[in-house]
Design an enzyme around this catalytic site. Structure first.
Site, PDB file in Angstrom:
ATOM      1  CD  GLU A   1      67.409  32.375  55.590  1.00 58.04           C
ATOM      2  OE1 GLU A   1      67.797  32.541  56.744  1.00 58.04           O
ATOM      3  OE2 GLU A   1      66.335  31.825  55.303  1.00 58.04           O
TER       4      GLU A   1
ATOM      5  CG  ASP B   1      67.151  28.673  55.792  1.00 58.56           C
ATOM      6  OD1 ASP B   1      67.938  28.372  54.881  1.00 58.56           O
ATOM      7  OD2 ASP B   1      67.529  28.951  56.940  1.00 58.56           O
TER       8      ASP B   1
ATOM      9  CG  ASP C   1      62.109  28.273  57.998  1.00 62.08           C
ATOM     10  OD1 ASP C   1      62.279  29.291  57.282  1.00 62.08           O
ATOM     11  OD2 ASP C   1      62.886  27.975  58.925  1.00 62.08           O
TER      12      ASP C   1
ATOM     13  CD  GLU D   1      61.224  34.064  61.116  1.00 61.32           C
ATOM     14  OE1 GLU D   1      61.865  35.043  60.690  1.00 61.32           O
ATOM     15  OE2 GLU D   1      60.225  34.182  61.844  1.00 61.32           O
TER      16      GLU D   1
ATOM     17  CE1 TYR E   1      66.453  25.307  57.238  1.00 63.41           C
ATOM     18  CE2 TYR E   1      64.168  24.909  57.814  1.00 63.41           C
ATOM     19  CZ  TYR E   1      65.267  25.747  57.763  1.00 63.41           C
ATOM     20  OH  TYR E   1      65.166  27.022  58.265  1.00 63.41           O
TER      21      TYR E   1
ATOM     22  NE  ARG F   1      66.162  27.344  62.942  1.00 62.00           N
ATOM     23  CZ  ARG F   1      67.273  27.728  62.315  1.00 62.00           C
ATOM     24  NH1 ARG F   1      67.329  27.635  60.994  1.00 62.00           N
ATOM     25  NH2 ARG F   1      68.295  28.211  62.977  1.00 62.00           N
TER      26      ARG F   1
ATOM     27  CG  HIS G   1      60.737  21.325  55.469  1.00 64.21           C
ATOM     28  ND1 HIS G   1      60.307  22.613  55.225  1.00 64.21           N
ATOM     29  CD2 HIS G   1      61.145  21.316  56.748  1.00 64.21           C
ATOM     30  CE1 HIS G   1      60.455  23.344  56.306  1.00 64.21           C
ATOM     31  NE2 HIS G   1      60.958  22.584  57.244  1.00 64.21           N
TER      32      HIS G   1
END
Length: 684
Positions: free
Chosen positions: A8, A81, A83, A85, A305, A307, A351
């Site tokens: 990203e 990423d 997640d 999104e 990570y 988030r 995660h």
């Protein structure tokens, strides 16, 4: 073979390229490449809510270049990423590049280290369509609700307003709290406070009256001593009294460490300790995750990570942290058996918790390689993680009760028997009222006669609930199941940028506009601002992740629940306009002599004559300052962007816009809501 890896961000692309070496081309998607166009609803309500995605404006040439790279590559890996999104971005990329959705080309990196990248590349999988659908359901519901609700709110109050599935609930929490504060009536109460010494000890200690001769309990804050007259009577009764220790109770208590950080707790602790806004905290955490150049180590991601709402940590990280504790503090600082923290039931366990990617890399080891703010966040994450693995703190407690003419005073204190994890870290709290309520007490024994140093009646008043800060609002959203780790920053930023809420110090105070929006929605669409309703919606959306709910059925259920009351509200409030107080200025209308007021139009704020429609005079709103120039958009009034910071020749690595330079040398992207990119202009 040539392999294309798509991530990203450019920073992450550069670092991963270094780990993968020859044969790999690593490129950045710069976030989403395809989305619902903003100019229209972009959702076919009559066809199972089919989304009408399009390449994001300005990214067309980038997508074409990416297609050429993919066509030339022997294999394409989607490494966005880890997640929802990120999964959705990979899905959109797969569509645009013509990749097979069942192919095992999706890789994720929980940490940007050599081992983390190698582990991710060694475990490719197919795109998780349930995760994609969970993201789609949120995106489509947010678009349907926001696109249909925002015009209604704008029409009834003023143009340009927005309302949404989560932001409106957050705003209601702030408004409701303000209403509680307004309705609060302080009540007087008194406490009787004494200070004693126990000769030959000279150090004084405090005690508070807890019961009267009739045995009635006098708890602080419960208004048992209601006024000065009652206080004075007790003080008179105690004149000439002898103060004798009638009870000494000793005990022990265990203080356990807090879990490693998740997104919300990192934001809260950084706010309490460092006064960092949530957006700043997340930007710094992202930089530490994506990788920084560390002296002697090269470019490496320092944390996992950022988030996440999971408290899980890998056994590999646990072993590394345990080794550091043993080597640094000794075995006595390790618990007899490993400590595991339980993740909340509605959390996504994809995660780990936020932790240092290499627990043996101490903050001091990397201090010279980080900016001051990066160091503060890394130190916070590292200490919290290491402390979570350490032995509990053991405290010896003591409670003394003192008799005087049948009245009983109490003093409490503690001493640290074993410091445990507190040798490294202790969590801050929002409640600063406790202060030094428990202080060390001198040696005393039952029957000791104490010397009275002072005896006072102290007046107090009950206090209203505290206003929300950004940290406490995020905590409330999390506790109520509203929003998710990836959305907290957007929620608080939106209600601030829309001027629904303003900051007073750290506190969030609703504006007249924010209260008007909340009151309108409470009266017309109560579910939209109902905390429990929104929490249930979040739970149902989470069930899509695991495949337990069909995302189209989910959208249909909540959209139908929303559409009917909205149409009724439009009909019932036809012709109704909520009027707000207009801010008067000292600018005199040159046509009629009235003081002009500030209004908000399509392109921002402007000056208007309050005599409309008799006088239709308007003027641009000019911000004045003392001998200091500002920079504004050349397309004013169509664009009302302005800043005191100097524009530079550099462009944003994420979105391509011109970067501006803050005092101190920090370069930033002016698109703070959509991008938020910053970097230092100074070389280390």
């Amino acid at each position: 073979m040539s392999k294309l890896v798509i991530v990203e961000s450019p920073a992450k692309a550069k670092n991963i390229k270094g780990y993968l070496g020859r044969g790999y081309d690593v490129v950045a998607s710069m976030g989403h490449v395809r989305d619902l166009p903003a100019a229209r609803l972009s959702v076919d309500v009559n066809n199972d809510f089919a989304p009408k995605y399009a390449v994001i404006k300005g990214k067309e040439s980038f997508v074409e270049d990416l297609k050429k790279k993919a066509d030339k590559a022997d294999y394409v890996y989607l490494a966005t990423d880890p997640d929802r999104e990120g999964e959705a971005i990979s899905w959109h990329l797969a569509y645009l590049l013509g990749l097979n959705l069942s192919e095992q080309n999706r890789v994720t990196f929980n940490e940007i280290t050599k081992s983390g990248v190698q582990k991710g590349m060694a475990s490719p999988r197919a795109i998780d369509i349930d995760l994609v659908n969970a993201q789609q359901a949120r995106r489509i519901l947010d678009r349907l609700i926001g696109y249909k609700l925002s015009p209604f709110v704008s029409q009834k109050i003023r143009r340009g307003l927005s309302a949404g599935r989560v932001q409106s609930v957050a705003l209601r929490l702030v408004v409701d709290r303000e209403n509680e504060i307004r309705a609060f009536v302080p009540e007087e109460y008194w406490s009787i406070d004494a200070k004693f010494t126990n000769p030959p000890e000279r150090k004084a200690f405090g005690a508070v009256l807890i019961s009267d001769p009739d045995g009635k309990k006098l708890k602080l804050g419960e208004k048992n001593i209601a006024n000065k007259e009652m206080s004075d009577k007790i003080l008179a009764d105690l004149e000439g009294a002898e103060y004798v220790v009638n009870s000494v109770k000793k005990g022990t208590r265990t203080k356990k460490p807090t879990p490693p950080f998740i997104t919300s707790t990192l934001q809260q602790e950084a706010s309490r300790r460092l006064s960092f806004p949530a957006r700043k905290t997340m930007k710094l955490a992202q930089e530490l995750y994506e990788g920084v150049d560390v002296n002697g180590m090269g470019t490496v991601g320092l944390i996992t990570y950022m988030r996440t709402d999971s408290l899980r940590i890998s056994e590999e990280a646990r072993a590394a942290g345990t080794k550091y504790i043993r080597d640094t503090y000794g075995d006595k600082y390790l618990p007899s058996k490993p400590r595991y923290f339980k993740t909340k039931g509605n959390a996504q366990d994809g995660h780990e918790a936020i932790r240092p990617s290499m627990p043996d890399v101490t903050p001091e080891r990397v201090k010279d390689s980080l900016t001051a703010d990066q160091f503060k966040i890394y130190k916070l994450v590292w200490e919290r993680f290491i402390a979570s693995l350490m032995e509990s703190c053991q405290q010896e407690t003591i409670k003394i009760e003192i008799d005087a003419k049948g009245y009983t005073f109490s003093a409490t204190g503690y001493s640290v028997k074993f410091d445990g994890f507190t040798v490294l870290y202790e969590e801050k709290t929002d409640d600063s009222s406790k202060g030094d309520a428990e202080a060390p007490l001198p040696p005393v024994a039952k029957g000791d006669v104490l010397r009275l140093k002072s005896l006072l009646g102290n007046q107090h008043f009950t206090q209203p609930p505290a206003r929300y800060t950004e940290a406490s609002l995020i905590k409330a959203l999390e506790e109520n199941g509203v929003g998710r780790p990836s959305t907290y920053v957007t929620i608080t930023s939106t209600i601030l940028s829309k001027e629904y809420v303003e900051r007073k110090g750290k506190q969030f105070v609703p504006t007249e506009l924010g209260e008007a929006v909340t009151n309108l929605l409470k009266e017309t669409l109560p579910n939209i601002v109902n905390v429990k309703y929104t929490s249930k919606m979040e739970d149902d959306l989470d069930k899509i992740d695991s495949g337990d709910k069909d995302y189209i059925d989910m959208i249909r259920l909540y959209f139908n629940d929303f559409e009917e009351p909205l149409e009724k509200a439009k009909k019932d409030m036809q012709g109704v306009k909520i009027k707000l107080t207009e801010e008067e200025t000292d600018v005199v209308c040159d046509k009629c002599g009235r003081n002009m007021v500030i209004k908000v139009g399509r392109f921002g704020k402007f000056l208007a004559c309050p005599g409309y429609p008799e006088c239709k005079n308007t003027k641009p709103l000019i911000l004045k300052t003392n001998a200091k120039s500002f920079y504004g958009c050349a397309n004013y009034p169509e664009c009302n962007f302005m800043t005191w910071d100097m524009p530079t020749d550099e462009v944003c690595e994420k979105c391509g816009k011109s970067l501006f330079k803050k005092k101190g040398g920090v370069l930033y992207c002016p698109d703070t809501e959509g991008c938020g990119f910053t970097k230092s202009s100074k070389k280390k």
